[in-house]
Design a protein around this motif. Structure first.
Motif, short mmCIF file in Angstrom:
data_model
loop_
_atom_site.label_atom_id
_atom_site.label_comp_id
_atom_site.label_asym_id
_atom_site.label_seq_id
_atom_site.Cartn_x
_atom_site.Cartn_y
_atom_site.Cartn_z
N ARG A 195 -0.72 3.00 -8.50
CA ARG A 195 -0.40 3.20 -7.09
C ARG A 195 -1.32 2.29 -6.28
O ARG A 195 -2.56 2.34 -6.46
CB ARG A 195 -0.59 4.65 -6.67
N SER B 39 0.84 -1.20 0.00
CA SER B 39 0.00 0.00 0.00
C SER B 39 0.87 1.26 0.00
O SER B 39 1.85 1.36 0.76
CB SER B 39 -0.90 -0.02 1.24
N GLY B 40 0.54 2.19 -0.88
CA GLY B 40 1.29 3.43 -0.98
C GLY B 40 2.43 3.40 -1.97
O GLY B 40 2.98 4.45 -2.31
N ARG B 41 2.79 2.22 -2.47
CA ARG B 41 3.86 2.10 -3.44
C ARG B 41 3.31 2.24 -4.86
O ARG B 41 2.15 1.98 -5.13
CB ARG B 41 4.57 0.76 -3.31
N SER B 42 4.19 2.65 -5.80
CA SER B 42 3.79 2.86 -7.19
C SER B 42 4.69 2.04 -8.11
O SER B 42 5.85 1.77 -7.78
CB SER B 42 3.88 4.34 -7.57
N GLU C 46 -3.49 1.25 -3.32
CA GLU C 46 -4.20 1.85 -2.18
C GLU C 46 -4.35 0.85 -1.04
O GLU C 46 -4.58 1.24 0.10
CB GLU C 46 -5.57 2.35 -2.63
N ASP C 47 -4.30 -0.42 -1.37
CA ASP C 47 -4.25 -1.50 -0.38
C ASP C 47 -2.99 -2.31 -0.68
O ASP C 47 -2.30 -2.07 -1.67
CB ASP C 47 -5.49 -2.41 -0.50
N ASP C 48 -2.72 -3.26 0.16
CA ASP C 48 -1.68 -4.23 -0.19
C ASP C 48 -2.22 -5.07 -1.33
O ASP C 48 -3.17 -5.84 -1.17
CB ASP C 48 -1.33 -5.11 1.01
#
Length: 277
Positions: free
Chosen positions: A176, A133-136, A178-180
């Motif tokens: 991106r 989560s949070g990675r792009s 938003e969750d794992d």
């Protein structure tokens, strides 16, 4: 022979005539220049009442067969100098490997996504597997078909989940998490080998067509609303002008004086404008 030579050797003769796209063909090959794809609304009597642009496919690409049915049909229209060839069932080994690059060129051209923001600086290469989560991650080499467990954003847009339909990521698109998320990725060649030409690739073209149809309907609604407002303003302006003119003439009430038959022009003007003193 090149892959393109293998495809054209198995296809019909080149034609500059527009073609209605249907599921009977494996694909439609594009030569000599670009071909535009339109959604066309056909009436029961055979007339066409509306045409909406869907996508432009470049030279040496292939248009997939759509799944769209009903009154809106898809037509491929060659631009000047361009030609179409109809490709039926594959007649040579390795057809999926030959057709995939041609489809990828068209899919890249018709992806039509605007990228309002640049990819994050810490964007990693898009690969199958987990993305925290949070990675792009960036699609950098070729178009890919994405399915995911978990929510994600494409190019900073709304949160989506792949669900039943695979999401196409063109080169330059980024996601991106938003969750794992757990991503499953397939190339167009993988899709073709698995028999997903119509369901996956053609389904994408169909969704593009429906988006164009929805845009056309929204444009129609805005146009009708603007015309209705213009008619209302026009009637209001005429009535106001006539009202002032009647007042300046000192015309009396709506009823005609005794001995007159209907009041003549005065009552006609009052009836048309709705004027009351």
């Amino acid at each position: 022979m090149t892959h393109w030579d293998l495809l054209t050797a198995s296809a019909s003769a080149a034609t500059a005539q527009p073609r209605r796209l249907d599921g009977w063909r494996l694909a439609y090959l594009v030569e000599g220049g670009p071909v535009d794809v339109f959604a066309v609304r056909e009436l029961p009597d055979g007339r066409r009442s509306r045409r909406q642009f869907v996508a432009r496919c470049p030279q040496f690409s292939a248009v997939p067969p759509p799944t769209l049915t009903g009154e809106w049909q898809l037509r491929a229209v060659p631009l000047p100098g361009a030609y179409l060839r109809e490709l039926d069932a594959p007649a040579f080994p390795g057809w999926a490997a030959a057709l995939a690059p041609a489809l990828d060129r068209a899919l890249q051209a018709m992806s039509g996504r605007t990228r309002p923001a640049h990819p994050p600086r810490d964007c990693e290469p898009l690969r199958p597997g987990a993305l925290a989560s949070g990675r792009s991650a960036l699609c950098a080499r070729r178009p890919l078909w994405l399915r995911a467990a978990g929510g994600f954003r494409v190019n900073g847009g709304d949160v989506v989940t792949a669900g039943r339909d695979a999401v196409l990521l063109a080169v330059g698109d980024w996601v991106r998490a938003e969750d794992d998320c757990v991503f499953a990725l397939r190339t167009t060649e993988d899709v073709l080998r698995a028999g997903g030409l119509t369901d996956v690739v053609g389904g994408y073209l169909t969704r593009r067509a429906w988006a164009a149809v929805d845009e056309a309907r929204a444009d129609d609604e805005r146009l009708l609303a603007a015309l209705a407002e213009r008619r209302r303003a026009h009637r209001s302006a005429i009535a106001a002008t006539a009202h002032r003119a009647l007042g300046e003439l000192g015309l009396g009430s709506r009823t005609a004086p005794a001995g007159q038959n209907g009041g003549g022009l005065r009552d006609v003007l009052r009836a048309v404008t709705g004027w009351r003193r």
